[in-house]
Structures are given as structure tokens and as C-alpha cells.
Write a protein that holds these residues in place. Structure first.
Motif, PDB file in Angstrom:
ATOM      1  N   PRO A  70       0.796  -1.266   0.030  1.00  0.00           N
ATOM      2  CA  PRO A  70      -0.050   0.144  -0.035  1.00  0.00           C
ATOM      3  C   PRO A  70       0.857   1.439  -0.136  1.00  0.00           C
ATOM      4  CG  PRO A  70       0.054  -1.009   2.295  1.00  0.00           C
ATOM      5  CD  PRO A  70       0.652  -1.898   1.351  1.00  0.00           C
ATOM      6  N   VAL A  71       0.349   2.081  -0.757  1.00  0.00           N
ATOM      7  CA  VAL A  71       1.118   3.489  -0.911  1.00  0.00           C
ATOM      8  C   VAL A  71       0.193   4.437   0.299  1.00  0.00           C
ATOM      9  CG1 VAL A  71       1.355   5.645  -2.124  1.00  0.00           C
ATOM     10  CG2 VAL A  71       1.929   3.171  -3.270  1.00  0.00           C
ATOM     11  N   TYR A  72       1.130   5.050   1.032  1.00  0.00           N
ATOM     12  CA  TYR A  72       0.322   6.059   1.996  1.00  0.00           C
ATOM     13  C   TYR A  72       0.331   7.468   1.700  1.00  0.00           C
ATOM     14  CZ  TYR A  72       1.376   2.029   5.362  1.00  0.00           C
ATOM     15  OH  TYR A  72       1.212   0.925   6.080  1.00  0.00           O
ATOM     16  N   ASP A  73       1.328   8.039   1.005  1.00  0.00           N
ATOM     17  CA  ASP A  73       1.368   9.193   0.658  1.00  0.00           C
ATOM     18  C   ASP A  73       2.389   9.679  -0.487  1.00  0.00           C
ATOM     19  OD1 ASP A  73       1.166  11.808   0.808  1.00  0.00           O
ATOM     20  OD2 ASP A  73       1.944  12.363   2.629  1.00  0.00           O
ATOM     21  N   VAL A  74       2.311  10.640  -1.101  1.00  0.00           N
ATOM     22  CA  VAL A  74       3.441  11.204  -2.053  1.00  0.00           C
ATOM     23  C   VAL A  74       3.499  12.691  -2.022  1.00  0.00           C
ATOM     24  CG1 VAL A  74       1.688  11.375  -3.950  1.00  0.00           C
ATOM     25  CG2 VAL A  74       3.797  11.317  -4.516  1.00  0.00           C
ATOM     26  N   VAL A  75       4.704  13.020  -1.806  1.00  0.00           N
ATOM     27  CA  VAL A  75       4.969  14.411  -1.550  1.00  0.00           C
ATOM     28  C   VAL A  75       6.283  15.000  -2.231  1.00  0.00           C
ATOM     29  CG1 VAL A  75       4.361  14.332   0.816  1.00  0.00           C
ATOM     30  CG2 VAL A  75       6.747  14.081   0.379  1.00  0.00           C
ATOM     31  N   GLU A  76       6.224  16.351  -2.572  1.00  0.00           N
ATOM     32  CA  GLU A  76       7.366  16.822  -3.252  1.00  0.00           C
ATOM     33  C   GLU A  76       8.287  17.618  -2.245  1.00  0.00           C
ATOM     34  OE1 GLU A  76       7.946  19.688  -7.305  1.00  0.00           O
ATOM     35  OE2 GLU A  76       6.087  18.862  -6.823  1.00  0.00           O
ATOM     36  N   TYR A  77       9.656  17.243  -2.259  1.00  0.00           N
ATOM     37  CA  TYR A  77      10.359  17.914  -1.615  1.00  0.00           C
ATOM     38  C   TYR A  77      11.873  18.353  -2.376  1.00  0.00           C
ATOM     39  CZ  TYR A  77      13.998  18.437   2.463  1.00  0.00           C
ATOM     40  OH  TYR A  77      15.099  18.477   3.135  1.00  0.00           O
ATOM     41  N   ARG A  78      12.476  19.614  -2.390  1.00  0.00           N
ATOM     42  CA  ARG A  78      13.426  20.011  -3.003  1.00  0.00           C
ATOM     43  C   ARG A  78      13.323  19.715  -4.400  1.00  0.00           C
ATOM     44  NH1 ARG A  78      18.614  18.754   1.152  1.00  0.00           N
ATOM     45  NH2 ARG A  78      17.842  20.390   2.659  1.00  0.00           N
ATOM     46  N   SER A  79      12.182  19.599  -5.137  1.00  0.00           N
ATOM     47  CA  SER A  79      11.844  19.763  -6.335  1.00  0.00           C
ATOM     48  C   SER A  79      11.781  18.012  -6.866  1.00  0.00           C
ATOM     49  CB  SER A  79      12.809  20.243  -7.336  1.00  0.00           C
ATOM     50  OG  SER A  79      12.699  21.777  -6.908  1.00  0.00           O
ATOM     51  N   ARG A  80      11.755  17.048  -5.595  1.00  0.00           N
ATOM     52  CA  ARG A  80      11.738  15.793  -6.120  1.00  0.00           C
ATOM     53  C   ARG A  80      10.396  15.092  -5.544  1.00  0.00           C
ATOM     54  NH1 ARG A  80      17.828  13.691  -4.716  1.00  0.00           N
ATOM     55  NH2 ARG A  80      19.002  14.854  -6.270  1.00  0.00           N
ATOM     56  N   PRO A  81       9.962  14.123  -6.405  1.00  0.00           N
ATOM     57  CA  PRO A  81       8.868  13.608  -5.854  1.00  0.00           C
ATOM     58  C   PRO A  81       9.245  12.350  -4.612  1.00  0.00           C
ATOM     59  CG  PRO A  81       8.941  12.783  -7.993  1.00  0.00           C
ATOM     60  CD  PRO A  81      10.016  13.903  -7.823  1.00  0.00           C
ATOM     61  N   TRP A  82       8.667  12.182  -3.472  1.00  0.00           N
ATOM     62  CA  TRP A  82       8.919  11.054  -2.569  1.00  0.00           C
ATOM     63  C   TRP A  82       7.597  10.295  -2.531  1.00  0.00           C
ATOM     64  CZ3 TRP A  82      13.907  11.141  -0.083  1.00  0.00           C
ATOM     65  CH2 TRP A  82      14.679  12.142  -0.578  1.00  0.00           C
ATOM     66  N   ILE A  83       7.720   8.924  -2.434  1.00  0.00           N
ATOM     67  CA  ILE A  83       6.518   8.075  -2.475  1.00  0.00           C
ATOM     68  C   ILE A  83       6.600   7.435  -1.180  1.00  0.00           C
ATOM     69  CG2 ILE A  83       5.176   6.365  -3.316  1.00  0.00           C
ATOM     70  CD1 ILE A  83       6.239   7.198  -6.189  1.00  0.00           C
ATOM     71  N   VAL A  84       5.677   7.482  -0.361  1.00  0.00           N
ATOM     72  CA  VAL A  84       5.799   6.977   0.989  1.00  0.00           C
ATOM     73  C   VAL A  84       4.848   5.450   1.205  1.00  0.00           C
ATOM     74  CG1 VAL A  84       5.387   7.264   3.741  1.00  0.00           C
ATOM     75  CG2 VAL A  84       5.996   9.290   1.875  1.00  0.00           C
ATOM     76  N   MET A  85       5.258   4.457   1.504  1.00  0.00           N
ATOM     77  CA  MET A  85       4.828   3.085   1.392  1.00  0.00           C
ATOM     78  C   MET A  85       4.849   2.304   2.704  1.00  0.00           C
ATOM     79  SD  MET A  85       6.327   2.036  -2.292  1.00  0.00           S
ATOM     80  CE  MET A  85       8.152   2.625  -1.881  1.00  0.00           C
ATOM     81  N   LEU A  86       4.252   1.428   2.896  1.00  0.00           N
ATOM     82  CA  LEU A  86       4.371   0.408   3.888  1.00  0.00           C
ATOM     83  C   LEU A  86       5.941  -0.290   3.741  1.00  0.00           C
ATOM     84  CD1 LEU A  86       3.249  -1.673   6.031  1.00  0.00           C
ATOM     85  CD2 LEU A  86       2.617  -3.113   4.000  1.00  0.00           C
ATOM     86  N   ALA A  87       6.458  -0.101   5.027  1.00  0.00           N
ATOM     87  CA  ALA A  87       7.994  -0.737   5.150  1.00  0.00           C
ATOM     88  C   ALA A  87       7.802  -2.406   5.248  1.00  0.00           C
ATOM     89  CB  ALA A  87       8.586  -0.190   6.333  1.00  0.00           C
ATOM     90  N   ILE A  88       8.412  -3.049   4.404  1.00  0.00           N
ATOM     91  CA  ILE A  88       8.616  -4.301   4.390  1.00  0.00           C
ATOM     92  C   ILE A  88       9.859  -4.935   4.637  1.00  0.00           C
ATOM     93  CG2 ILE A  88       8.299  -6.534   2.744  1.00  0.00           C
ATOM     94  CD1 ILE A  88       5.676  -4.951   3.096  1.00  0.00           C
TER      95      ILE A  88
END
Length: 299
Positions: A70-88
Motif C-alpha cells: 500500500p502507498v500512504y502518501d506522495v510528497v514533493e521535496y526539493r523539487s523531487r517526488p517522494w512516495i511513502v509506502m508500507l515498510a516491508i
């Protein structure tokens, strides 16, 4: 401490590749561990890659399945996208094979049923993964498989203009990653640039399970380009360790999509026990048995 979007703490880099890196992090708001995928953009094409990252997040977030991370969130930081997911916690299927050798047919069949179910659920939502391969399968506790990285997934009805049928980019990196899947796991129609259909995931899953049980690629070439193109002109190598799985794996990697089984058929085939020959008991009269019976009942 490095904090992303004022919420996600980066703790340790877990791995990196040409498209970015994956970090172990912590969500300070909810107090839970997360995996954070950093998309590292080149100087050119940054806008397109940023859009692709948000597309990945939307595609995965729309899915709810026990074998899709599952994907929890997607954010933009310092002009880069970061995708936040469940840690496996666990290796990828590729790492497991590289460290421990091929898996047994029974274990591969169980993994295959789980992944086929996950892909079937994605297809029901109109989403084709397009990059099924061993490094995109995580194995958690008890070898529970998770399908990750919908980085090139897209709705079947949405094909970018520069990926229209009949076009193939000259740059292998663009062909194999941004548009056409990964060498050794991409279906022939992917490489040609045909619109994405469920059959490409059937092919990728077949090639992935082949690698898991055989410990080698079903197709090979002198370089990545030759491997990418091989499925268009060659048949997969005959499996030697797959046992009863061999037939279904070869069908899944058929050159023409119409010759491949559906994911429902894949699940049924992988659930069947090995075929075995049973000899009737010899009659008390001493007569020889007249024939054999083949047991094919499902588990």
C-alpha cells in the motif's frame, strides 16, 4: 535528522538504482515505520518523471490487496517526488534467489498464486503493472509476497503520445524502464510499443516465476538490448527444475498474447498438485492390472 515534508524522517538508505533510492523512514505524525521512495530526476525530463511518480502513487493507492504494497502518501521535496509506502522487512525475490539459490516448485507455486491474484485485482481496476520482475517482488515474514513499484503502471485507456504503437526509442534506458518494461521480463508487444494489456503482466509473471524456480532468466542475450529483444524472436529455454510448473510457465511466456492463459487459469494451474501415475492393486486372482489412473484432483 533529515525530515521530508515536515513529517517523514529518513533513517537509512535501503537500496538505490538509476531512477532513485528507497529509504527506511519514520512517519512522525502516526509513529510508524515507512519505506520512502526517492525519485532522482535528471536535468532533462524532470517534469515528465515527476508526473510519472505521482501517477505511480495514484495507481498503487487505488488498489487494496493483501499482496500489493500500500502507498500512504506522495510528497514533493526539493523539487523531487517522494512516495511513502508500507515498510516491508525482507529481501526481494531476486535477492533471495541470488543468496540462497532457486526456490522449490511448491514455494514458487504459492508465490505465483498470490501474485496472480494481486495482478488480477489490479486489472479489474483497469491498471496494468507493466514491470513484473523478481526485484519488484518483496518477500516478508513466512515468504509472504508483496508486489511493488507501479512506476510504469498506467490505466489501459491512457497511452502517452510518445509511446504510441510502432515507436521504439533508441535509448535502451528509455525503452526498458520508462516505456517498455525490463529486459528479460518484457513481453514482445511491450517492446513494440503496443498499448498495455493484461497479457504483458502474465508474461512478466511467467518470466519471474521461471527465474525463481530455475535460478536463471528464461531469455538471455549478449547484452541488455539483446535480452530485451529476445522474446520477439526466440522461445524461452525449457525449464529443468520446475517440475510440474514447467508447462504453465511456458504458456505464460507465449510470444502471442492470445496464446497465454488468463490470470484465473494461472491460479488454477498453480494450485493443482503434481500429476502422478497410480497403479491399481493387483487382483487376488493374480491378474495383471489392465490400465493406469492419473490423479488430477485439486488441493
Amino acid at each position: 535528522m533529515r525530515l521530508i515534508a515536515g513529517r517523514y524522517e529518513l533513517q537509512k538508505e535501503l537500496g538505490a538504482g538509476g531512477m532513485g533510492a528507497v529509504w527506511l523512514g519514520r512517519d512522525q505524525v502516526l509513529g510508524r515505520s515507512v519505506a520512502i521512495k526517492e525519485i532522482r530526476l535528471a536535468a532533462t525530463g524532470a517534469t515528465k518523471l515527476t508526473a510519472a511518480a505521482f501517477q505511480e502513487a495514484r495507481a498503487a493507492a487505488a488498489l487494496n490487496h493483501t499482496h500489493i504494497v500500500p502507498v500512504y502518501d506522495v510528497v514533493e521535496y526539493r523539487s523531487r517526488p517522494w512516495i511513502v509506502m508500507l515498510a516491508i522487512e525482507g529481501p526481494t525475490l531476486q535477492q533471495r534467489v541470488q543468496s540462497d539459490g532457486p526456490l522449490g516448485p511448491d514455494a514458487v507455486a504459492r508465490i505465483g498464486v498470490s501474485l496472480a491474484s494481486a495482478l488480477d485485482a489490479a486489472h479489474e481496476q483497469g491498471i496494468v503493472h507493466r514491470d513484473v520482475k523478481p526485484s519488484n517482488v518483496m518477500l516478508a515474514r513466512d515468504d509472504h509476497p508483496w508486489l511493488v513499484d507501479f512506476g510504469i503502471a498506467q490505466p489501459r485507456s491512457c497511452v502517452p503520445a510518445d509511446e504510441a504503437p510502432g515507436t521504439v526509442a533508441d535509448d535502451l534506458a528509455i525503452v526498458s524502464r520508462a516505456a517498455k518494461g525490463s529486459a528479460g521480463y518484457a513481453a514482445p508487444e511491450q517492446v513494440r510499443g503496443d498499448p498495455p494489456e493484461p497479457g504483458v503482466d502474465v508474461f512478466g509473471l511467467g518470466a519471474t516465476l521461471y527465474y525463481a524456480v530455475e535460478g536463471e532468466h528464461a531469455f538471455s542475450g549478449d547484452d541488455a538490448w539483446a535480452t530485451l529483444m529476445a522474446p520477439q524472436f526466440e522461445s524461452p529455454r525449457r525449464p529443468r527444475k520446475a517440475g510440474s510448473l514447467g508447462t504453465i510457465l511456458l504458456r505464460m511466456m507465449a510470444r502471442h498474447p492470445a496464446d497465454r492463459p488468463t490470470l484465473a487459469e494461472v491460479q488454477s494451474a498453480l494450485r493443482l498438485p503434481p500429476r502422478r501415475t497410480c497403479f491399481p492393486r493387483r487382483a487376488h486372482s493374480g491378474a495383471a492390472p489392465l490400465g493406469v489412473t492419473v490423479a488430477t484432483s485439486a488441493r
